[in-house]
Write a protein that holds these residues in place. Structure first.
Motif, PDB file in Angstrom:
ATOM      1  N   ASN A  45       9.482   5.567  -5.194  1.00 23.11           N
ATOM      2  CA  ASN A  45       9.929   4.206  -5.463  1.00 23.11           C
ATOM      3  C   ASN A  45      10.291   4.078  -6.943  1.00 23.11           C
ATOM      4  OD1 ASN A  45      10.193   1.255  -5.032  1.00 23.11           O
ATOM      5  ND2 ASN A  45       8.429   1.188  -6.405  1.00 23.11           N
ATOM      6  N   LEU A 101      16.461  -4.660  -5.268  1.00 25.44           N
ATOM      7  CA  LEU A 101      16.133  -4.057  -3.976  1.00 25.44           C
ATOM      8  C   LEU A 101      17.290  -3.245  -3.401  1.00 25.44           C
ATOM      9  CD1 LEU A 101      13.676  -5.981  -4.172  1.00 25.44           C
ATOM     10  CD2 LEU A 101      14.046  -6.548  -1.771  1.00 25.44           C
ATOM     11  N   GLY A 111      14.118  -0.578  -5.668  1.00 27.33           N
ATOM     12  CA  GLY A 111      12.667  -0.672  -5.694  1.00 27.33           C
ATOM     13  C   GLY A 111      12.131  -1.770  -4.799  1.00 27.33           C
ATOM     14  N   LYS A 112      10.893  -2.152  -5.072  1.00 29.96           N
ATOM     15  CA  LYS A 112      10.205  -3.113  -4.210  1.00 29.96           C
ATOM     16  C   LYS A 112      10.241  -4.541  -4.748  1.00 29.96           C
ATOM     17  CE  LYS A 112       7.316   0.507  -2.281  1.00 29.96           C
ATOM     18  NZ  LYS A 112       5.959   1.055  -2.088  1.00 29.96           N
ATOM     19  N   SER A 147      -0.477  -2.430  -5.014  1.00 34.26           N
ATOM     20  CA  SER A 147       0.220  -3.036  -3.884  1.00 34.26           C
ATOM     21  C   SER A 147      -0.516  -4.262  -3.364  1.00 34.26           C
ATOM     22  CB  SER A 147       0.395  -2.018  -2.761  1.00 34.26           C
ATOM     23  OG  SER A 147      -0.864  -1.497  -2.352  1.00 34.26           O
ATOM     24  N   ILE A 181       9.543  -8.754  -0.266  1.00 32.14           N
ATOM     25  CA  ILE A 181       8.521  -7.916  -0.898  1.00 32.14           C
ATOM     26  C   ILE A 181       7.588  -7.326   0.155  1.00 32.14           C
ATOM     27  CG2 ILE A 181       6.450  -8.003  -2.365  1.00 32.14           C
ATOM     28  CD1 ILE A 181       8.043  -9.919  -4.207  1.00 32.14           C
ATOM     29  N   TYR A 182       7.185  -8.131   1.119  1.00 33.11           N
ATOM     30  CA  TYR A 182       6.321  -7.622   2.187  1.00 33.11           C
ATOM     31  C   TYR A 182       7.050  -6.564   3.021  1.00 33.11           C
ATOM     32  CZ  TYR A 182       2.090 -10.350   1.676  1.00 33.11           C
ATOM     33  OH  TYR A 182       0.884 -10.830   1.228  1.00 33.11           O
ATOM     34  N   ARG A 184       9.408  -4.558   1.963  1.00 33.19           N
ATOM     35  CA  ARG A 184       9.533  -3.342   1.163  1.00 33.19           C
ATOM     36  C   ARG A 184       8.181  -2.645   0.965  1.00 33.19           C
ATOM     37  NH1 ARG A 184      15.068  -2.279  -0.202  1.00 33.19           N
ATOM     38  NH2 ARG A 184      14.196  -0.686  -1.550  1.00 33.19           N
ATOM     39  N   HIS A 185       7.113  -3.387   1.184  1.00 36.40           N
ATOM     40  CA  HIS A 185       5.763  -2.807   1.049  1.00 36.40           C
ATOM     41  C   HIS A 185       5.157  -2.438   2.399  1.00 36.40           C
ATOM     42  CE1 HIS A 185       5.870  -4.344  -3.096  1.00 36.40           C
ATOM     43  NE2 HIS A 185       4.817  -3.606  -3.338  1.00 36.40           N
ATOM     44  N   LYS A 186       5.966  -2.320   3.440  1.00 36.07           N
ATOM     45  CA  LYS A 186       5.397  -2.081   4.771  1.00 36.07           C
ATOM     46  C   LYS A 186       4.602  -0.779   4.838  1.00 36.07           C
ATOM     47  CE  LYS A 186       9.826  -0.394   6.686  1.00 36.07           C
ATOM     48  NZ  LYS A 186      10.608  -0.561   5.447  1.00 36.07           N
ATOM     49  N   ASN A 188       3.010   0.569   2.276  1.00 30.80           N
ATOM     50  CA  ASN A 188       1.777   0.302   1.525  1.00 30.80           C
ATOM     51  C   ASN A 188       0.782  -0.488   2.367  1.00 30.80           C
ATOM     52  OD1 ASN A 188       4.249   0.031  -0.554  1.00 30.80           O
ATOM     53  ND2 ASN A 188       2.546   1.051  -1.574  1.00 30.80           N
TER      54      ASN A 188
END
Length: 203
Positions: A45, A101, A111-112, A147, A181-182, A184-186, A188
């Motif tokens: 990332n 993003l 990125g996230k 995260s 954001i959520y 992109r953080h799946k 994590n």
């Protein structure tokens, strides 16, 4: 100013915000410091947390500031220089955020978005932004997961900003940012549930 140009100006700022957001601080910093490409190393990332792992604190701080400024500058101009409404400010901030993003300069793979979102927060409403940052710091200090801290802070951010601004457009705009954001953080989120998420400072 011509009326036609005046009506177009907010949209030009939206486009400029997206293009600014498309500039990757992590990739530029990695090249300048002769570090591996963050898109192919660590978490893959291009963000500050991954730069901390592959390049140390200096690389992470430069990346964090660069990504934050991408969100801060266009919203600051819209807010304090041009005097645009909260609705335009959050739209311009969202454009910069989406540029990070999905950057046009890097094949729409970015990125996230957390640092860029924080930059938007700071220019949009400073007190609400500081409460959001405090939430991140507390969560990071207690649980040691970047995260988890980001997910908690950005989930609460729309509420903080609504309480400070009493503006529904701001609440909806920031809620959209939180949803991205959520998304992109799946990975994590899955790692947190599995107990395999890396803590801050781990390589």
């Amino acid at each position: 100013m011509y009326p036609e140009l005046s009506s177009l100006m907010p949209w030009l700022i939206v486009i400029a915000g997206y293009l600014l957001g498309s500039i990757s601080a992590a990739i530029i910093t990695a090249k300048a410091m002769n570090l591996p490409d963050p898109r192919s190393t660590g978490s893959k990332n291009p963000g500050a947390t991954n730069m901390l792992r592959i390049g140390g604190k200096k690389a992470a701080i430069i990346t964090l500031l660069g990504d934050g400024l991408k969100g801060f500058i266009p919203v600051f101009v819209a807010h304090y220089v041009l005097g645009y409404s909260y609705e335009w400010q959050v739209l311009i901030g969202l454009a910069a955020f989406l540029g990070h993003l999905y950057p046009v300069f890097y094949g729409f793979e970015g990125g996230k978005g957390v640092a860029t979102a924080i930059g938007v927060y700071l220019a949009l409403n400073f007190p609400a932004a500081m409460i959001t940052i405090a939430t991140w710091l507390i969560m990071a200090r207690v649980f040691k997961y970047s995260s988890l801290a980001a997910l908690t802070a950005t989930l609460l951010a729309p509420l903080y900003f609504y309480l400070m601004t009493q503006n529904g457009g701001v609440f909806i705009g920031l809620l959209v940012m939180t949803a991205f954001i959520y998304y992109r953080h799946k990975s994590n989120i899955q790692n947190l549930l599995n107990g395999t998420e890396k803590k801050l400072g781990s390589r």
